[in-house]
Design a protein around this motif. Structure first.
Motif, PDB file in Angstrom:
ATOM      1  N   LYS A  71      39.920  40.793  37.835  1.00 53.14           N
ATOM      2  CA  LYS A  71      40.496  39.457  37.997  1.00 53.14           C
ATOM      3  C   LYS A  71      40.998  39.176  39.400  1.00 53.14           C
ATOM      4  O   LYS A  71      41.347  38.035  39.715  1.00 53.14           O
ATOM      5  CB  LYS A  71      41.643  39.274  37.005  1.00 53.14           C
ATOM      6  CG  LYS A  71      42.815  40.240  37.237  1.00 53.14           C
ATOM      7  CD  LYS A  71      43.918  40.027  36.223  1.00 53.14           C
ATOM      8  CE  LYS A  71      45.088  40.994  36.481  1.00 53.14           C
ATOM      9  NZ  LYS A  71      46.176  40.794  35.507  1.00 53.14           N
ATOM     10  N   HIS A  72      41.077  40.199  40.254  1.00 51.23           N
ATOM     11  CA  HIS A  72      41.624  39.999  41.586  1.00 51.23           C
ATOM     12  C   HIS A  72      40.562  39.457  42.534  1.00 51.23           C
ATOM     13  O   HIS A  72      39.367  39.485  42.249  1.00 51.23           O
ATOM     14  CB  HIS A  72      42.202  41.304  42.131  1.00 51.23           C
ATOM     15  CG  HIS A  72      43.287  41.874  41.266  1.00 51.23           C
ATOM     16  ND1 HIS A  72      44.545  41.312  41.178  1.00 51.23           N
ATOM     17  CD2 HIS A  72      43.292  42.945  40.438  1.00 51.23           C
ATOM     18  CE1 HIS A  72      45.271  42.027  40.337  1.00 51.23           C
ATOM     19  NE2 HIS A  72      44.538  43.017  39.873  1.00 51.23           N
ATOM     20  N   GLU A  73      41.008  38.989  43.700  1.00 55.84           N
ATOM     21  CA  GLU A  73      40.105  38.348  44.640  1.00 55.84           C
ATOM     22  C   GLU A  73      39.253  39.356  45.410  1.00 55.84           C
ATOM     23  O   GLU A  73      38.124  39.058  45.775  1.00 55.84           O
ATOM     24  CB  GLU A  73      40.892  37.480  45.630  1.00 55.84           C
ATOM     25  CG  GLU A  73      41.538  36.249  45.002  1.00 55.84           C
ATOM     26  CD  GLU A  73      42.174  35.354  46.026  1.00 55.84           C
ATOM     27  OE1 GLU A  73      42.078  35.689  47.232  1.00 55.84           O
ATOM     28  OE2 GLU A  73      42.746  34.331  45.644  1.00 55.84           O
ATOM     29  N   SER A  74      39.772  40.524  45.705  1.00 59.65           N
ATOM     30  CA  SER A  74      39.036  41.469  46.527  1.00 59.65           C
ATOM     31  C   SER A  74      38.976  42.836  45.860  1.00 59.65           C
ATOM     32  O   SER A  74      39.764  43.161  44.976  1.00 59.65           O
ATOM     33  CB  SER A  74      39.667  41.589  47.916  1.00 59.65           C
ATOM     34  OG  SER A  74      41.015  42.009  47.811  1.00 59.65           O
ATOM     35  N   HIS A  75      38.012  43.662  46.331  1.00 61.58           N
ATOM     36  CA  HIS A  75      37.791  44.992  45.791  1.00 61.58           C
ATOM     37  C   HIS A  75      38.449  46.024  46.691  1.00 61.58           C
ATOM     38  O   HIS A  75      38.547  45.852  47.911  1.00 61.58           O
ATOM     39  CB  HIS A  75      36.289  45.258  45.694  1.00 61.58           C
ATOM     40  CG  HIS A  75      35.943  46.448  44.867  1.00 61.58           C
ATOM     41  ND1 HIS A  75      35.889  47.716  45.389  1.00 61.58           N
ATOM     42  CD2 HIS A  75      35.628  46.577  43.546  1.00 61.58           C
ATOM     43  CE1 HIS A  75      35.550  48.567  44.442  1.00 61.58           C
ATOM     44  NE2 HIS A  75      35.389  47.903  43.305  1.00 61.58           N
ATOM     45  N   LEU A  76      38.888  47.134  46.076  1.00 59.61           N
ATOM     46  CA  LEU A  76      39.605  48.166  46.819  1.00 59.61           C
ATOM     47  C   LEU A  76      38.754  48.755  47.943  1.00 59.61           C
ATOM     48  O   LEU A  76      39.277  49.078  49.013  1.00 59.61           O
ATOM     49  CB  LEU A  76      40.037  49.271  45.847  1.00 59.61           C
ATOM     50  CG  LEU A  76      40.827  50.441  46.427  1.00 59.61           C
ATOM     51  CD1 LEU A  76      42.092  49.956  47.120  1.00 59.61           C
ATOM     52  CD2 LEU A  76      41.164  51.453  45.348  1.00 59.61           C
ATOM     53  N   MET A  77      37.447  48.897  47.739  1.00 56.83           N
ATOM     54  CA  MET A  77      36.573  49.481  48.760  1.00 56.83           C
ATOM     55  C   MET A  77      36.409  48.580  49.988  1.00 56.83           C
ATOM     56  O   MET A  77      35.903  49.019  51.008  1.00 56.83           O
ATOM     57  CB  MET A  77      35.201  49.790  48.164  1.00 56.83           C
ATOM     58  CG  MET A  77      35.149  51.104  47.405  1.00 56.83           C
ATOM     59  SD  MET A  77      35.228  52.536  48.492  1.00 56.83           S
ATOM     60  CE  MET A  77      34.800  53.855  47.356  1.00 56.83           C
ATOM     61  N   TRP A  78      36.816  47.321  49.882  1.00 55.19           N
ATOM     62  CA  TRP A  78      36.747  46.413  51.039  1.00 55.19           C
ATOM     63  C   TRP A  78      38.107  46.205  51.681  1.00 55.19           C
ATOM     64  O   TRP A  78      38.284  45.309  52.496  1.00 55.19           O
ATOM     65  CB  TRP A  78      36.155  45.062  50.623  1.00 55.19           C
ATOM     66  CG  TRP A  78      34.693  45.128  50.392  1.00 55.19           C
ATOM     67  CD1 TRP A  78      34.046  45.134  49.192  1.00 55.19           C
ATOM     68  CD2 TRP A  78      33.660  45.203  51.378  1.00 55.19           C
ATOM     69  NE1 TRP A  78      32.697  45.213  49.359  1.00 55.19           N
ATOM     70  CE2 TRP A  78      32.420  45.248  50.707  1.00 55.19           C
ATOM     71  CE3 TRP A  78      33.655  45.230  52.769  1.00 55.19           C
ATOM     72  CZ2 TRP A  78      31.205  45.341  51.358  1.00 55.19           C
ATOM     73  CZ3 TRP A  78      32.438  45.313  53.435  1.00 55.19           C
ATOM     74  CH2 TRP A  78      31.233  45.367  52.736  1.00 55.19           C
TER      75      TRP A  78
END
Length: 488
Positions: free
Chosen positions: A267-274
């Motif tokens: 549900k969040h806007e960005s991914h941890l790997m980015w």
């Protein structure tokens, strides 16, 4: 074989997902946690609600496998044709940190190697000259480590958009395959390896370049090198066959070049790997460094000595000893226009000429057995835009009940307003005020035939100078918002 691989994939996914969950095991014995007591110095519990980034993704793609190190290869280097197979993969990806993740991947494909494509006819002397064709159908399941090199080595002073990322992959798994060989006598199955057998373990490693299309989709080009550990994968037949004895290597290896898509879940806007935490930290430090640190407090001083600097003091001439609010304005608790320093009745509004205290009025009444000089019939005031009788006015109205009951006359309850609304609205508001007072008196013992209620709106001002074009102090406006009594 497909059913067995599906069961194994599920069996591997369950412990993998459990291992990948974020842990916040913190001692709850009341002591400050440390590396000896709790194993973690984190004192804030980390839950799904407190997450800032997505950390799950599904990836899939397709490509071309090329047998490179074997007795029968796909790349001929001038000795025949270059033969191209096909491959596809599907993986479930979990980011553990911003720079490391774990992928559970399923690969399926077919390599083509030898002197000719097995879909074509074989030369007449293929077996005699060992110029056979071969193909290998394979299925593989592997667990890969994913290292984000861009997050590891990216310069912290790089302010360019973060859209590209270099990833490295390496892992182990199980490989199942069926190898076919073709010569002038036709095509036949020469080797079959079931999954999870002693010789089915394999390894693969490689790199991929990802491009961030948006917060949900990545595109990746990837090259993996697969080490089978098997000398029969290329379709050369038994390891002691003439073909498999031409080269000394005992592992048939191949490159697998693919293009794929990653779908980031959550549900969040960005991914941890980015996300690069160092980049975020240095960016915030740069913002703080660019701010002006030379702040001069109270540059203009405090001329009225009220404790509020003149830079933001809205009343620069506050009398000495007066209490002020945060803007330097003298307090007026009852909003009657008389500051608390000079107000004799701090919590009860009243006119300036009476030192902020309410004026007690009397109404002369003719007739009756009561001495009007000793008994007083007072009016009451109302809050702005309200017809509610205030608790502070009930003693005045109770006195009016006794007065009217002891008198033989009748009375008109008159309601008025100030001028801060339309004439129509004020007329209706004044009628409600008069009726509320009339109903209160009747409820407390006054006979209804002794009272009449009338609303006069803004036409009966106690202070006529308070019109829409004139700004009056609040105590005058409040005095205009009243109900009083008139003997008939």
């Amino acid at each position: 074989m497909k059913l067995s691989l599906a069961i194994v994939a599920l069996a591997l996914a369950v412990p993998t997902a459990g291992f990948a969950q974020d842990s916040t095991a913190v001692a709850s014995n009341g002591e400050y946690p440390n590396t000896f007591s709790s194993g973690s110095a984190n004192i804030s519990p980390f839950t799904n609600k407190s997450r800032r980034f997505n950390d799950w993704a599904i990836s899939f793609g397709a490509g071309v496998p090329l047998v490179q190190s074997a007795d029968l290869t796909s790349i001929k280097n001038g000795n025949g044709k270059n033969l191209f197979g096909y491959s596809a993969y599907l993986s479930i990806d979990k980011a553990i940190t911003h720079a490391f993740g774990i992928n559970l991947q399923y690969d399926r494909g077919e390599t083509r190697q030898g002197w000719f494509n097995t879909k074509n006819d074989a030369p007449a002397n293929a077996s005699a000259n060992q110029k056979v064709g071969a193909r290998t159908q394979y299925d593989a399941i592997s667990l890969l480590g994913d290292v984000n090199f861009s997050n590891l080595f990216r310069r912290v002073d790089n302010h360019s958009p973060y859209r590209w990322a270099l990833h490295g992959y390496a892992g182990l798994g199980t490989l199942a395959y069926r190898a076919y060989q073709k010569d002038e006598n036709g095509q036949r199955l020469v080797t079959e390896l079931k999954p999870f057998k002693l010789g089915s373990m394999f390894a693969q490693a490689g790199a991929g370049l990802k491009f961030k299309v948006n917060n949900r989709i990545d595109i990746e080009s990837r090259v993996m090198y697969v080490i089978t550990g098997d000398d029969e994968f290329d379709g050369g037949g038994d390891k002691y066959s003439a073909i498999n004895q031409r080269e000394e290597q005992v592992s048939d290896n191949f490159f697998n070049a693919t293009i794929g898509v990653s779908l980031k879940l959550g549900k969040h806007e960005s991914h941890l790997m980015w996300h690069d935490p160092l980049q975020e930290m240095y960016y915030k430090l740069d913002v703080l460094a660019n701010k002006n640190q030379d702040i001069e407090v109270c540059k203009k001083g405090d001329l009225d000595n009220d404790g509020v600097c003149d830079d933001w003091d809205r009343q620069l001439d506050t009398p000495a000893g007066a209490r002020v609010d945060g803007a330097g304005v003298a307090l007026d608790t009852d909003l009657d226009g008389v500051i608390d320093l000079y107000d004799k009745c701090v919590t009860v509004p009243g006119p300036v000429e009476n030192n902020g205290c309410p004026v007690v009025t009397s109404v002369p009444v003719t007739g009756g057995a009561v001495d009007e000089k000793e008994t007083k019939l007072e009016g009451i005031e109302f809050d702005l835009n309200s017809d509610r009788i205030l608790p502070s006015n009930t003693p005045i109205l109770n006195n009016a009940v006794d007065y009217i009951n002891s008198s033989s006359g009748t009375y008109t309850v008159i309601g008025t307003t100030d001028t801060r609304a339309s004439e129509t609205y004020n007329q209706k508001l004044s009628e409600r005020r008069a009726n509320n007072v009339k109903n209160y008196l009747i409820k407390n013992g006054v006979k209804s035939d002794k009272l009449n209620a009338v609303g006069r709106g803004e036409k009966d001002l106690k202070y006529p100078e308070c019109n829409p074009a004139t700004k009056c102090p609040e105590w005058k406006n409040r005095a205009n918002r009243r109900v009083y009594f008139e003997a008939k």
